[in-house]
Design a protein around this motif. Structure first.
Motif, PDB file in Angstrom:
ATOM      1  N   ILE A  48       0.814  -1.224   0.000  1.00 41.48           N
ATOM      2  CA  ILE A  48       0.000   0.000   0.000  1.00 41.48           C
ATOM      3  C   ILE A  48       0.851   1.279   0.000  1.00 41.48           C
ATOM      4  O   ILE A  48       0.554   2.219  -0.755  1.00 41.48           O
ATOM      5  N   PRO A  49       1.936   1.360   0.794  1.00 44.95           N
ATOM      6  CA  PRO A  49       2.730   2.601   0.739  1.00 44.95           C
ATOM      7  C   PRO A  49       3.281   2.902  -0.643  1.00 44.95           C
ATOM      8  O   PRO A  49       3.331   4.070  -1.056  1.00 44.95           O
ATOM      9  N   ILE A  50       3.695   1.880  -1.370  1.00 43.64           N
ATOM     10  CA  ILE A  50       4.214   2.134  -2.717  1.00 43.64           C
ATOM     11  C   ILE A  50       3.112   2.726  -3.586  1.00 43.64           C
ATOM     12  O   ILE A  50       3.320   3.708  -4.319  1.00 43.64           O
ATOM     13  N   GLN A 106      17.540   7.896   8.537  1.00 43.82           N
ATOM     14  CA  GLN A 106      17.832   7.181   9.781  1.00 43.82           C
ATOM     15  C   GLN A 106      16.617   6.376  10.221  1.00 43.82           C
ATOM     16  O   GLN A 106      15.483   6.859  10.165  1.00 43.82           O
ATOM     17  N   TYR A 107      16.869   5.161  10.650  1.00 46.09           N
ATOM     18  CA  TYR A 107      15.787   4.314  11.134  1.00 46.09           C
ATOM     19  C   TYR A 107      15.143   4.951  12.354  1.00 46.09           C
ATOM     20  O   TYR A 107      15.846   5.511  13.175  1.00 46.09           O
ATOM     21  N   PRO A 108      13.819   4.960  12.492  1.00 46.06           N
ATOM     22  CA  PRO A 108      12.810   4.258  11.687  1.00 46.06           C
ATOM     23  C   PRO A 108      12.087   5.149  10.680  1.00 46.06           C
ATOM     24  O   PRO A 108      10.942   4.853  10.341  1.00 46.06           O
ATOM     25  N   ASN A 109      12.721   6.201  10.196  1.00 43.95           N
ATOM     26  CA  ASN A 109      11.983   7.169   9.391  1.00 43.95           C
ATOM     27  C   ASN A 109      11.668   6.752   7.951  1.00 43.95           C
ATOM     28  O   ASN A 109      10.605   7.090   7.453  1.00 43.95           O
ATOM     29  N   PRO A 110      12.556   6.075   7.239  1.00 44.41           N
ATOM     30  CA  PRO A 110      12.180   5.646   5.891  1.00 44.41           C
ATOM     31  C   PRO A 110      10.947   4.731   5.914  1.00 44.41           C
ATOM     32  O   PRO A 110      10.705   4.040   6.909  1.00 44.41           O
ATOM     33  N   VAL A 111      10.219   4.745   4.840  1.00 48.73           N
ATOM     34  CA  VAL A 111       9.029   3.883   4.751  1.00 48.73           C
ATOM     35  C   VAL A 111       9.507   2.477   4.406  1.00 48.73           C
ATOM     36  O   VAL A 111       9.957   2.221   3.294  1.00 48.73           O
ATOM     37  N   ASP A 112       9.444   1.572   5.380  1.00 51.20           N
ATOM     38  CA  ASP A 112       9.961   0.219   5.191  1.00 51.20           C
ATOM     39  C   ASP A 112       8.874  -0.642   4.566  1.00 51.20           C
ATOM     40  O   ASP A 112       7.835  -0.885   5.181  1.00 51.20           O
ATOM     41  N   VAL A 113       9.114  -1.111   3.338  1.00 49.04           N
ATOM     42  CA  VAL A 113       8.085  -1.898   2.645  1.00 49.04           C
ATOM     43  C   VAL A 113       8.516  -3.347   2.443  1.00 49.04           C
ATOM     44  O   VAL A 113       7.949  -4.060   1.622  1.00 49.04           O
TER      45      VAL A 113
END
Lengths: 323, 491
Positions: A48-50, A106-113
């Motif tokens: 969904i984020p993509i 920096q973790y956790p800011n990127p959207v981890d898919v």
């Protein structure tokens, strides 16, 4: 009222660096909670984020022009397909240490898919914008000018950019205690400013579960009641719900974010709990324990039996929670 | 690593220190032995398949003897049939034990762990759930009778867990009574271990002994162990083994992932999976949250607590000892890091799993005393503490891969008592020579072995191997493992 986060200055003391392998984890409390929530919000950890980020970035009226996602090598073709349809571009953030030079990577800011052998990828409206963004976030050491450039591409409102300058330069990627203290409805116990109660937060701005993809904004807000951030979050919600057609999932994500919960950060590790689950991820070096209560103390466990978890979604009620 | 079946969380006792009590209070109806055998067997089948039958499940609770005897037999028969008659175990308070149970245990090769806190007069915290003082005393008598009966049946091994509290160890007089009782157990080939009651914030703080008192208890018990050759008690014996690098048999020394505690993989009565009950309060809300398979996670998935504790200043960190900074609750610089690793996360200082274990002063003092005595008795002996404190060797010892000769070779054979559920597994025939490699800087081992070690540590494409000069090099400009940059999730 805003709370002076008097313990913030202790975040860098003692002067001992802690280097942690990024970790994220979640446990459901009961089988009923898992069976109810997981099918509805699990997709926010994957596809969904993509989908909705492609819509958001392609929308010329939306302030966000770039997003950083963590994605496995095995899913790059899928990403390329989704972005190609919208005439968007992406590029790997090649500096292997980039996660240590900018709060945006920096973790956790990127959207981890998800996926295997993950890497940080910048996706954006065109190659030039992406190149300028990557140049800004890989400036080492990070400068205020570079941070502001990157923040503009991410779509941060000015109030949020201004608020987080110090955190950005100190590479504090998870300054949620600072954000909580800056929230107008924040309450504290007398002489105990490490325990913060946010009585009336905007659920659209709940970023505590973002390591799981459960979020509606992609920047750090200046407070959990920031109006400008709230507007952006609502536009993102509409993109998920109306444009991408994930209405059911969007409603439940919002309901999840609206649940009373507790966040504690200490020694680079977070522990979170709500009535349905617990979780953890790697955070900043909080040398004293910080505690944030979202809305009100949460229930230890769901107060209904698993078979009753088919209850239709009810209107949000800040005093009661969604269910 | 053990698979436990906890068909019920109910118990006919209401021990004041029990970490499962909050769950019982919230789920009163589950005390009525609610479980579904079909769901339990379904999960057992899956565990057996996924773990290649390596781990034999055992019975825990709650009180497992509360479930119907025919169901208990069905479970043990299934285990017996599916694991080639390999021994299994049951952990019980013993109050409901009958001759019929003992016949069943003998038939299905079940060893018994009994929970009792010493001779009768030291069991006042081990309350009956219903009834008054008389019922509690009666329950204690029944447990003692169960131990007596089991001793008369040598084919059914028995071990004992003693929960250390102010009630049974708060004074020297009580401790001596306890030691006399333990002596009686040892003389009847029954071994056991101490299990310090963990205080939770605002709960049973008066009942739990202080770290300083536990130190006194441990040191006195070590002296007691030394007085007679037949005496064995844990953690004293485990600590000797840990110092010798023989094993890290106890979960509390072995990097427990408090969110997915693999040392106790529990199958609940509804077929869902959780972990050690001590974790429920540490990172949950006191009730069993799902762990492992039920929540799409792996047991013992990550070790972030230990990665963190190793970097956090503690009492043995140079800067702390110099007075430059304060103790921050970590373990940096501790010479017993490789034999303790911060201890049980559920007993973290200040009620937080992100600190080292609250019992640190007791554990450190006991290790120190045992080490001193062993070095006095055997000058020149080599131990784990001969290595730098931060040597990466604990994972090897936990797998039984370390052999500090000659002690691994003279380890005692398995005895009746060692089969008890509270005794660690014996070392295997697969013991390697990791210690020798480490202590000699890996300079004395065969080149082929060195290459194998490097291939285990690094991706093969990063290695430069020169067989002519017996040189091997891993490209240090690259991270050790690509995966280490990734959140360790089960995506």
């Amino acid at each position: 009222m805003t709370v002076n986060p008097k313990f913030t200055d202790l975040r860098s003391k003692p002067d001992v660096s802690i280097d942690m392998t990024p970790v994220r984890k979640s446990n459901w409390k009961t089988g009923g909670a898992r069976d109810y929530w997981d099918p509805k919000i699990r997709k926010f950890r994957f596809n969904i984020p993509i989908e909705y980020l492609a819509e958001v970035l392609a929308d010329s009226d939306h302030p966000q022009d770039v997003a950083v996602i963590r994605i496995g090598e095995n899913r790059l073709m899928e990403l390329a397909g989704a972005l190609g349809d919208k005439d968007l571009s992406f590029n790997q953030i090649s500096n292997e240490d980039s996660s240590k030079t900018s709060i945006f990577t920096q973790y956790p800011n990127p959207v981890d898919v998800g996926g295997m052998n993950k890497q940080n990828i910048a996706i954006g409206i065109n190659g030039t914008v992406i190149d300028e963004f990557i140049e800004a976030i890989t400036t080492d050491p990070q400068t205020e000018e570079a941070y502001r450039t990157a923040a503009e591409y991410i779509g941060m409102p000015d109030c949020c950019t201004d608020f987080h300058v110090d955190n950005a330069l100190a590479l504090r990627g998870d300054p949620v205690y600072d954000i909580a203290c800056n929230t107008p409805s924040a309450e504290i116990h007398e002489d105990d400013r490490e325990n913060v109660l946010i009585r009336h937060p905007d659920p659209f701005l709940n970023i505590f579960w973002r390591y799981n993809g459960w979020r509606l904004i992609h920047h750090l807000p200046c407070s959990f009641e920031c109006e400008e951030s709230g507007e952006i979050a609502r536009r993102n919600y509409d993109a998920i719900s109306d444009v991408c057609g994930h209405k059911h999932e969007a409603e439940h994500l919002l309901a999840w974010l609206d649940q009373p919960m507790e966040w504690t950060g200490y020694h680079s590790l977070v522990n979170m709990r709500n009535a349905y689950g617990i979780g953890s991820y790697t955070t900043d070096n909080y040398w004293s324990k910080k505690n944030i209560v979202w809305k009100k103390p949460h229930q230890d466990k769901p107060d209904f039996e698993p078979n009753h978890l088919t209850t239709p979604l009810e209107p949000l009620d800040p005093d009661r929670g969604a269910f | 690593m053990t698979i436990h079946i906890a068909a019920n969380t109910g118990c006919n006792l209401g021990c004041e220190y029990c970490y499962e009590e909050p769950d019982r209070e919230m789920k009163q109806k589950q005390i009525d032995n609610e479980y579904d055998l079909d769901l339990i067997f379904e999960r057992l089948e899956q565990f057996k398949r996924d773990r290649n039958g390596a781990e034999v499940p055992g019975m825990h609770g709650g009180e497992p003897l509360l479930i119907r005897e025919e169901d208990l037999e069905e479970i043990f028969k299934w285990i017996h049939d599916n694991f080639d008659g390999r021994g299994t175990h049951i952990q019980t308070n013993g109050t409901l034990l009958t001759e019929s149970h003992i016949e069943m245990f003998d038939k299905y090769n079940v060893s018994v762990g009994i929970s009792m806190d010493g001779p009768a007069e030291l069991n006042d915290s081990r309350l009956a759930r219903a009834g008054g003082e008389d019922v509690t005393e009666n329950m204690t008598e029944r447990t003692q009778d169960a131990i007596n009966t089991l001793i008369e049946h040598p084919s059914v091994p028995v071990g004992v867990i003693v929960v250390v509290t102010e009630t049974n160890c708060g004074t020297d007089e009580r401790l001596e009574k306890l030691l006399d009782w333990m002596d009686w157990l040892n003389r009847h080939e029954v071994n056991g271990h101490y299990n310090p009651a963990i205080p939770y914030e605002g709960v049973q703080e008066d009942l739990s002994v202080s770290p300083q008192r536990l130190k006194e208890i441990y040191l006195r018990t070590w002296e007691w162990v030394k007085e007679e050759s037949y005496r064995k008690w844990n953690p004293m014996r485990e600590f000797q083994d840990n110092l010798l690098g023989l094993n890290l048999t106890n979960c509390v020394n072995n990097k427990c992932d408090v969110y997915n505690a693999g040392a106790a993989q529990i199958i609940k009565g509804d077929g869902e999976t959780t972990g050690c009950g001590k974790t429920w309060e540490a990172v949950g809300d006191g009730v069993p949250f799902l762990q492992g398979d039920s929540t799409n996670n792996e047991y013992e998935e990550t070790t972030e607590r230990y990665e963190m504790l190793k970097q956090i200043p503690g009492p043995y960190t140079e800067q702390v000892m110099n007075g430059e900074i304060e103790d921050q609750g970590g373990c940096k610089g501790c010479k017993y890091w490789n034999t303790c690793q911060g201890g049980c996360p559920s007993a973290g200082m200040n009620y937080d799993y992100r600190n080292r274990v609250r019992w640190c002063p007791a554990i450190y003092a006991l290790y120190e005393k045992i080490e001193e005595d062993m070095r006095t008795m055997l000058p020149g002996i080599r131990m784990i503490t001969d290595l730098a404190w931060d040597t990466e060797i604990a994972d090897d010892t936990s797998k039984g891969l370390v052999d500090i000769k000659p002690f691994a070779a003279i380890r005692q054979p398995t005895t009746k008592a060692q089969k008890g559920s509270v005794i660690g597994k014996p070392t295997t025939d697969e013991i390697g020579t990791v210690f020798d490699e480490v202590i000699s800087g890996r300079g004395e081992i065969e080149f082929d072995q060195l290459v194998t070690n490097y291939k285990n540590e690094f991706p093969e494409e990063w290695l430069t191997i020169d067989e002519e000069t017996s040189n091997i090099h891993a490209d240090s400009d690259k991270p050790e493992r690509q995966a280490s940059e990734d959140p360790q999730s089960a995506d």
